[in-house]
Design a protein around this motif. Sequence first.
Motif, PDB file in Angstrom:
ATOM      1  N   GLU A  88      -7.303  -7.301  16.858  1.00 51.87           N
ATOM      2  CA  GLU A  88      -7.855  -6.731  15.656  1.00 51.87           C
ATOM      3  C   GLU A  88      -7.480  -5.485  15.259  1.00 51.87           C
ATOM      4  O   GLU A  88      -8.155  -4.674  14.827  1.00 51.87           O
ATOM      5  N   THR A  89      -6.340  -4.981  16.002  1.00 50.34           N
ATOM      6  CA  THR A  89      -5.937  -3.600  15.769  1.00 50.34           C
ATOM      7  C   THR A  89      -4.351  -3.652  15.181  1.00 50.34           C
ATOM      8  O   THR A  89      -3.585  -4.342  16.030  1.00 50.34           O
ATOM      9  N   ALA A  90      -4.032  -3.067  14.075  1.00 51.32           N
ATOM     10  CA  ALA A  90      -2.759  -3.039  13.711  1.00 51.32           C
ATOM     11  C   ALA A  90      -2.061  -1.655  13.924  1.00 51.32           C
ATOM     12  O   ALA A  90      -2.643  -0.782  13.122  1.00 51.32           O
ATOM     13  N   ARG A  91      -0.901  -1.714  14.385  1.00 49.29           N
ATOM     14  CA  ARG A  91      -0.013  -0.599  14.513  1.00 49.29           C
ATOM     15  C   ARG A  91       1.086  -0.741  13.326  1.00 49.29           C
ATOM     16  O   ARG A  91       1.763  -1.742  13.493  1.00 49.29           O
ATOM     17  N   VAL A  92       1.269   0.177  12.455  1.00 48.80           N
ATOM     18  CA  VAL A  92       1.834   0.002  11.395  1.00 48.80           C
ATOM     19  C   VAL A  92       3.090   1.182  11.479  1.00 48.80           C
ATOM     20  O   VAL A  92       3.079   2.082  11.565  1.00 48.80           O
ATOM     21  N   ARG A  93       4.415   0.481  11.046  1.00 45.80           N
ATOM     22  CA  ARG A  93       5.647   1.543  10.818  1.00 45.80           C
ATOM     23  C   ARG A  93       5.819   1.340   9.436  1.00 45.80           C
ATOM     24  O   ARG A  93       6.248   0.177   8.997  1.00 45.80           O
ATOM     25  N   VAL A  94       6.114   2.496   8.652  1.00 39.81           N
ATOM     26  CA  VAL A  94       6.495   2.350   7.260  1.00 39.81           C
ATOM     27  C   VAL A  94       7.737   3.329   7.077  1.00 39.81           C
ATOM     28  O   VAL A  94       8.112   4.150   7.499  1.00 39.81           O
ATOM     29  N   HIS A  95       8.827   2.681   6.543  1.00 37.25           N
ATOM     30  CA  HIS A  95      10.188   3.285   6.209  1.00 37.25           C
ATOM     31  C   HIS A  95      10.103   3.273   4.585  1.00 37.25           C
ATOM     32  O   HIS A  95      10.163   2.202   4.035  1.00 37.25           O
ATOM     33  N   LEU A  96      10.624   4.536   4.123  1.00 37.01           N
ATOM     34  CA  LEU A  96      10.611   4.801   2.936  1.00 37.01           C
ATOM     35  C   LEU A  96      11.641   5.938   2.447  1.00 37.01           C
ATOM     36  O   LEU A  96      12.015   6.488   3.178  1.00 37.01           O
ATOM     37  N   GLU A  97      11.958   5.917   1.138  1.00 35.02           N
ATOM     38  CA  GLU A  97      12.718   6.746   0.662  1.00 35.02           C
ATOM     39  C   GLU A  97      12.008   7.846  -0.161  1.00 35.02           C
ATOM     40  O   GLU A  97      11.068   7.301  -0.928  1.00 35.02           O
ATOM     41  N   LEU A  98      12.267   9.006  -0.471  1.00 35.40           N
ATOM     42  CA  LEU A  98      11.513   9.998  -1.576  1.00 35.40           C
ATOM     43  C   LEU A  98      12.539  10.533  -2.295  1.00 35.40           C
ATOM     44  O   LEU A  98      13.707  10.874  -1.782  1.00 35.40           O
ATOM     45  N   ASP A  99      11.841  11.031  -3.499  1.00 35.11           N
ATOM     46  CA  ASP A  99      12.628  11.873  -4.173  1.00 35.11           C
ATOM     47  C   ASP A  99      12.699  13.145  -3.559  1.00 35.11           C
ATOM     48  O   ASP A  99      11.723  13.598  -2.890  1.00 35.11           O
TER      49      ASP A  99
ATOM     50  N   ALA B 258       3.101  16.228   2.604  1.00 36.73           N
ATOM     51  CA  ALA B 258       1.751  15.737   2.079  1.00 36.73           C
ATOM     52  C   ALA B 258       2.061  14.288   1.559  1.00 36.73           C
ATOM     53  O   ALA B 258       1.061  13.668   1.588  1.00 36.73           O
ATOM     54  N   ARG B 259       3.225  14.083   1.001  1.00 37.51           N
ATOM     55  CA  ARG B 259       3.680  12.737   0.546  1.00 37.51           C
ATOM     56  C   ARG B 259       3.481  11.761   1.901  1.00 37.51           C
ATOM     57  O   ARG B 259       2.921  10.446   1.678  1.00 37.51           O
ATOM     58  N   CYS B 260       3.905  11.935   3.162  1.00 37.46           N
ATOM     59  CA  CYS B 260       3.780  11.290   4.292  1.00 37.46           C
ATOM     60  C   CYS B 260       2.184  11.034   4.513  1.00 37.46           C
ATOM     61  O   CYS B 260       1.783   9.827   4.941  1.00 37.46           O
ATOM     62  N   ALA B 261       1.436  12.019   4.419  1.00 41.05           N
ATOM     63  CA  ALA B 261       0.063  12.111   4.851  1.00 41.05           C
ATOM     64  C   ALA B 261      -0.687  10.957   3.898  1.00 41.05           C
ATOM     65  O   ALA B 261      -1.480  10.334   4.124  1.00 41.05           O
ATOM     66  N   ALA B 262      -0.564  11.244   2.653  1.00 40.11           N
ATOM     67  CA  ALA B 262      -1.086  10.463   1.635  1.00 40.11           C
ATOM     68  C   ALA B 262      -0.651   8.844   1.749  1.00 40.11           C
ATOM     69  O   ALA B 262      -1.436   8.123   1.621  1.00 40.11           O
ATOM     70  N   VAL B 263       0.626   8.582   2.169  1.00 33.14           N
ATOM     71  CA  VAL B 263       0.898   7.182   2.746  1.00 33.14           C
ATOM     72  C   VAL B 263       0.205   6.759   3.813  1.00 33.14           C
ATOM     73  O   VAL B 263      -0.257   5.534   3.853  1.00 33.14           O
ATOM     74  N   ARG B 264       0.120   7.561   4.753  1.00 34.34           N
ATOM     75  CA  ARG B 264      -0.690   7.212   6.158  1.00 34.34           C
ATOM     76  C   ARG B 264      -1.963   6.881   5.713  1.00 34.34           C
ATOM     77  O   ARG B 264      -2.704   5.683   6.126  1.00 34.34           O
ATOM     78  N   ARG B 265      -2.541   7.721   4.910  1.00 34.79           N
ATOM     79  CA  ARG B 265      -4.092   7.538   4.470  1.00 34.79           C
ATOM     80  C   ARG B 265      -4.255   6.500   3.634  1.00 34.79           C
ATOM     81  O   ARG B 265      -5.058   5.571   4.035  1.00 34.79           O
ATOM     82  N   HIS B 266      -3.507   6.085   3.111  1.00 30.14           N
ATOM     83  CA  HIS B 266      -3.905   4.865   1.862  1.00 30.14           C
ATOM     84  C   HIS B 266      -3.315   3.807   2.510  1.00 30.14           C
ATOM     85  O   HIS B 266      -4.050   2.604   2.442  1.00 30.14           O
TER      86      HIS B 266
ATOM     87  N   ALA C 130       0.853  -1.100  -0.050  1.00 30.28           N
ATOM     88  CA  ALA C 130      -0.105   0.117  -0.212  1.00 30.28           C
ATOM     89  C   ALA C 130       1.051   1.080  -0.010  1.00 30.28           C
ATOM     90  O   ALA C 130       0.512   2.225  -0.682  1.00 30.28           O
ATOM     91  N   ALA C 131       1.932   1.208   0.893  1.00 33.49           N
ATOM     92  CA  ALA C 131       2.750   2.315   0.689  1.00 33.49           C
ATOM     93  C   ALA C 131       3.531   2.468  -0.641  1.00 33.49           C
ATOM     94  O   ALA C 131       3.914   3.684  -0.967  1.00 33.49           O
ATOM     95  N   ARG C 132       3.754   1.450  -1.449  1.00 27.40           N
ATOM     96  CA  ARG C 132       4.476   1.350  -2.527  1.00 27.40           C
ATOM     97  C   ARG C 132       3.258   2.187  -3.662  1.00 27.40           C
ATOM     98  O   ARG C 132       3.812   3.094  -4.401  1.00 27.40           O
ATOM     99  N   GLU C 133       2.092   1.732  -3.411  1.00 25.50           N
ATOM    100  CA  GLU C 133       1.232   2.460  -4.362  1.00 25.50           C
ATOM    101  C   GLU C 133       0.862   3.893  -4.006  1.00 25.50           C
ATOM    102  O   GLU C 133       0.725   4.697  -5.027  1.00 25.50           O
ATOM    103  N   ALA C 134       1.084   4.197  -3.046  1.00 25.56           N
ATOM    104  CA  ALA C 134       0.735   5.658  -2.499  1.00 25.56           C
ATOM    105  C   ALA C 134       2.063   6.514  -2.646  1.00 25.56           C
ATOM    106  O   ALA C 134       1.721   7.707  -3.161  1.00 25.56           O
ATOM    107  N   VAL C 135       3.032   6.311  -2.873  1.00 19.91           N
ATOM    108  CA  VAL C 135       4.641   6.851  -3.075  1.00 19.91           C
ATOM    109  C   VAL C 135       4.366   6.996  -4.686  1.00 19.91           C
ATOM    110  O   VAL C 135       4.843   8.045  -5.081  1.00 19.91           O
TER     111      VAL C 135
ATOM    112  N   HIS D 144       8.583   6.871   8.563  1.00 22.40           N
ATOM    113  CA  HIS D 144       9.712   7.263   8.788  1.00 22.40           C
ATOM    114  C   HIS D 144      10.518   7.505   7.332  1.00 22.40           C
ATOM    115  O   HIS D 144      10.590   6.642   6.651  1.00 22.40           O
ATOM    116  N   VAL D 145      10.915   8.692   6.858  1.00 18.34           N
ATOM    117  CA  VAL D 145      11.494   8.956   5.685  1.00 18.34           C
ATOM    118  C   VAL D 145      12.972   8.760   6.134  1.00 18.34           C
ATOM    119  O   VAL D 145      13.582   9.327   6.759  1.00 18.34           O
TER     120      VAL D 145
END
Length: 127
Positions: A64-75, A82-90, A40-45, A109-110
């Motif tokens: 039934e509750t998931a806490r997620v941590r996403v590590h990514l790199e951005l251009d 805005a990009r992080c908010a889009a990733v969180r939402r998606h 999902a993070a790949r789709e959002a980025v 986490h960028v």
Amino acid sequence: MTSVSSEAGEPRRSAAAVAPGERGAIRIADRVVAKIAAQAAREAVGPRTAEVAAPQATVTVHHETARVRVHLELDYPTDIGARCAAVRRHVAERVGALVGMEVPEVAVHVERLHLTHPQGTEQGRTR
């Protein structure tokens, strides 16, 4: 098919009378939820260049509750907030829809920023 009375006087349903959706339980492994979150993070980025690593995710599931941590790199340059908010939402929407879990927290986490135009490279026409 005979039904046996329970102690409360209500008839018990036999195993065949219980709907399949009401039998047993489903347990989805944390690593499966993490793979869904990473996708999902790949789709959002969106599309990424070859030097930008694919997003990775770690997940903690509890009741039934998931806490997620996403590590990514951005251009860079980009609107990081805005990009992080889009990733969180998606990620929250996709994990909720595909796994059926509540996702109250998606920490992004960028890890790195990559210049879209390396230094020394000019934009525009060349001769």
